[in-house]
Design an enzyme around this catalytic site. Structure first.
Site, short mmCIF file in Angstrom:
data_model
loop_
_atom_site.label_atom_id
_atom_site.label_comp_id
_atom_site.label_asym_id
_atom_site.label_seq_id
_atom_site.Cartn_x
_atom_site.Cartn_y
_atom_site.Cartn_z
N ARG A 61 6.81 -12.34 -7.64
CA ARG A 61 7.35 -11.06 -7.56
C ARG A 61 6.69 -10.05 -6.59
O ARG A 61 7.65 -9.17 -5.78
CB ARG A 61 7.26 -10.43 -8.98
CG ARG A 61 8.29 -10.97 -10.10
CD ARG A 61 7.56 -10.87 -11.33
NE ARG A 61 6.77 -12.29 -11.25
CZ ARG A 61 7.19 -13.46 -11.61
NH1 ARG A 61 8.27 -13.95 -11.89
NH2 ARG A 61 6.15 -14.29 -11.49
N THR A 62 5.50 -9.62 -6.74
CA THR A 62 4.95 -8.76 -5.94
C THR A 62 5.24 -8.95 -4.28
O THR A 62 5.54 -7.96 -3.68
CB THR A 62 3.43 -8.62 -6.07
OG1 THR A 62 3.22 -8.36 -7.60
CG2 THR A 62 2.66 -7.32 -5.59
N LYS A 90 -12.08 -21.16 7.04
CA LYS A 90 -12.90 -21.40 8.32
C LYS A 90 -14.28 -20.56 7.66
O LYS A 90 -15.25 -20.44 8.50
CB LYS A 90 -12.67 -21.22 9.41
CG LYS A 90 -11.44 -22.11 9.88
CD LYS A 90 -11.12 -21.73 11.53
CE LYS A 90 -9.89 -22.51 11.88
NZ LYS A 90 -9.50 -21.53 12.89
N ARG A 112 -3.00 -8.79 -1.63
CA ARG A 112 -3.70 -9.00 -2.79
C ARG A 112 -4.85 -10.05 -2.65
O ARG A 112 -4.87 -10.94 -1.83
CB ARG A 112 -2.33 -10.20 -3.74
CG ARG A 112 -3.06 -10.79 -4.88
CD ARG A 112 -1.90 -11.47 -5.87
NE ARG A 112 -1.12 -10.42 -6.46
CZ ARG A 112 -0.20 -10.67 -7.28
NH1 ARG A 112 0.10 -12.00 -7.77
NH2 ARG A 112 0.39 -9.62 -7.77
N HIS A 140 -3.45 -3.03 -10.38
CA HIS A 140 -2.17 -3.38 -9.89
C HIS A 140 -1.35 -2.22 -9.76
O HIS A 140 -0.29 -2.05 -10.40
CB HIS A 140 -1.74 -4.54 -10.72
CG HIS A 140 -0.49 -5.34 -10.16
ND1 HIS A 140 -0.15 -5.01 -8.72
CD2 HIS A 140 -0.14 -6.43 -10.45
CE1 HIS A 140 0.94 -5.95 -8.50
NE2 HIS A 140 0.87 -6.77 -9.50
N1 CP Z 1 3.64 -9.18 -11.94
C1 CP Z 1 3.20 -9.86 -10.74
O1 CP Z 1 2.29 -9.27 -10.22
O2 CP Z 1 3.85 -10.86 -10.57
P1 CP Z 1 3.46 -11.88 -9.22
O3 CP Z 1 2.04 -12.34 -9.55
O4 CP Z 1 4.44 -13.12 -9.15
O5 CP Z 1 3.49 -11.31 -8.10
#
Ligand code: CP
Length: 498
Positions: A61-62, A90, A112, A140
């Protein structure tokens, strides 16, 4: 412009005016996208803007919603999805990987990363906006903006409502950011349900309560669900658990069932940041598609909210914001208090020999912290002549205090900040020619950094030695005797950061 060039590393850094502004803009964009009014949202066309999307961890999603948001804005994206096939394999450090995207003149980074505080490090390191797409178990924030958007869309308000958080409240970063955000709105009644091993961290419970949130801990998920307007269910974060028995215990009590749904209030909304683990479902599959299950719509709201976040930081919108802008709290610069110097004859009733010529006497320390202080001041490594111990405090009958004397040494301001951190409230006498030349009292400084012995107690923090990211720890004052890691927000008593 309040938002231009801004990082989005955590949700603390928003005023409520700013949050409402982002949500209002996202509501406009959502309509425009639905109606395909392309020219009103494709604001980056022809501006040659490239956004780097660096996903060190899995995501559907993100990553996708950020990429779609960028495409709809008319931006281009580059980057990676998982580290397989990159030079991270590496052994490349985060710092060096980030440097590349700046060297290629990318205009923003979406990242991320598995380490707590990595987003704040990236934001400080780079001169371009950084969007935290999830950093370890820490935060998040872009998820929280879409969560707030969904709550407001569903309930029609962001105040005076009951919301339950269920599942993994310990490792789940979406819950952490959401609790911080909810604490900014009036009349929020927060209900918590989790296995006791996965409870919300104490620091967040305290933050919510101190912000005026009414907080109740429940022992039964169905019972909690019947008392709330929104239930925010979360996945048990198996991948972050050092002990998998935690996972087995938690999954056994965490599934939200159809029976529970039937007992919820009218207007109830069931949210989930997703994904749901099909092997340990936090929501029963039979609930999908039910009118009270709003998690698909919730995920969809990731596109308009993230489009607005990108557009604001890149300066494509935001000129009309007239509310209160975020300003970082002012650091308390002064931690040294000058005291009157009163010459006294050297004491003869203690076993510690006084300094006859030059040096420092660190006095009125917390008992038994002298050894720690000798370590962090590297007294032995430098070959300093010193004496220390815990002894009776003459002016307070029955009390004891720590004391450290170092011959022929004066302390730098940075070293004084270390002394203050080890034993806030202590006094320091600077001895020259056998006389007290200066006497000071130390309180915890606003910020401490640059000390080799300092270490964040959170093993997931980006500053930890074992992660080899070469990020020097930095701590901020969080109370009379408490510090907070600048990167991962871990709270600790001041003496525990060494
Ligand atoms: N909600 C969320 O962060 O989903 P993903 O891990 O799929 O990005």
């Amino acid at each position: 412009m309040a938002f231009f060039n801004r990082d989005l590393t955590d949700i603390h850094c928003f005023t409520t005016d700013e949050l409402f502004y982002v949500l209002d803009k996202a509501a406009e964009i959502k309509k425009l996208i639905k109606n395909k009014e392309v020219s009103k949202y494709k604001l980056g066309t022809g501006k040659d803007i490239i956004v780097a999307s660096l996903f060190y961890e899995n995501s559907t999603r993100t990553r996708t919603s950020f990429e779609i948001a960028a495409m709809r804005l008319g931006l281009q994206t580059t980057g990676f999805t998982g580290t397989e096939g990159t030079s991270v394999k590496k052994g490349e450090s985060l710092r060096h990987t980030l440097d590349m995207y700046e060297a290629y003149n990318c205009d923003a980074v979406i990242m991320r990363h598995p380490l707590d505080g990595s987003a704040r490090f990236a934001a400080d390191h780079l001169g371009i906006p950084v969007f935290n797409a999830g950093d370890g178990k820490h935060e998040h924030p872009t998820q929280t903006l879409l969560d707030l958007f969904t709550i407001r869309e569903h309930l029609g308000r962001l105040k005076d409502f009951d919301i339950g958080l269920a599942g993994d409240l310990k490792y789940g970063r979406t819950s952490h950011s959401l609790v911080v955000a909810l604490s900014k709105f009036p009349g929020v009644r927060l209900h918590l349900f989790s296995h006791e091993d996965l409870a919300l961290p104490d620091a967040l419970v305290s933050h919510a309560r101190e912000s005026g949130v009414e907080l109740t801990v429940h022992e039964d998920l169905g019972d909690m669900a019947s008392k709330v307007d929104i239930l925010y269910s979360t996945r048990i974060q198996k991948e972050r658990m050092p002990d998998l028995s935690e996972f087995e215990r938690a999954k056994a009590i965490s599934e939200f069932t159809f029976d529970m749904l039937e007992k919820t209030r009218d207007g109830f909304g069931l949210m989930h940041p997703l994904p749901i683990d099909k092997y340990a479902p936090s929501i029963a599959p039979s609930i999908d598609g039910h009118p009270k299950a709003i998690y698909k719509e919730q995920a969809g709201n990731g596109v308009p909210t993230r489009l607005v976040e990108l557009a604001l930081s890149l300066g494509l919108i935001g000129a009309d914001f007239g509310g209160q802008a975020y300003a970082p709290p002012k650091e308390r610069a002064q931690f040294i208090e000058e005291l009157e110097v009163v010459q006294k004859p050297a004491r003869t009733d203690v076993s510690i020999r006084p300094i006859r010529d030059n040096g420092v006497v660190i006095d009125h320390m917390r008992p038994y912290r002298e050894e720690l202080l000798t370590r962090v001041l590297q007294v032995r490594e430098r070959g300093d002549s010193y004496r220390c111990g815990t002894l009776k405090a003459l002016n307070r009958p029955g009390a004891i205090k720590g004391m450290l004397m170092i011959e022929n040494r004066e302390l730098t301001t940075e070293e004084l900040s270390v002394v203050a951190a080890v034993s806030p409230g202590c006094t320091v006498n600077i001895i020259r020619g056998g006389q007290v030349a200066r006497k000071i009292r130390l309180q915890l400084p606003a910020r401490i950094s640059g000390i080799a012995e300092m270490c964040c107690p959170n093993r997931g923090c980006v500053t930890r030695f074992e992660h080899a990211e070469s990020v020097a720890p930095a701590m901020l004052r969080a109370g009379r005797d408490q510090m907070r890691c600048y990167y991962c927000d871990q709270l600790m008593p001041s003496a525990e950061m060494f």
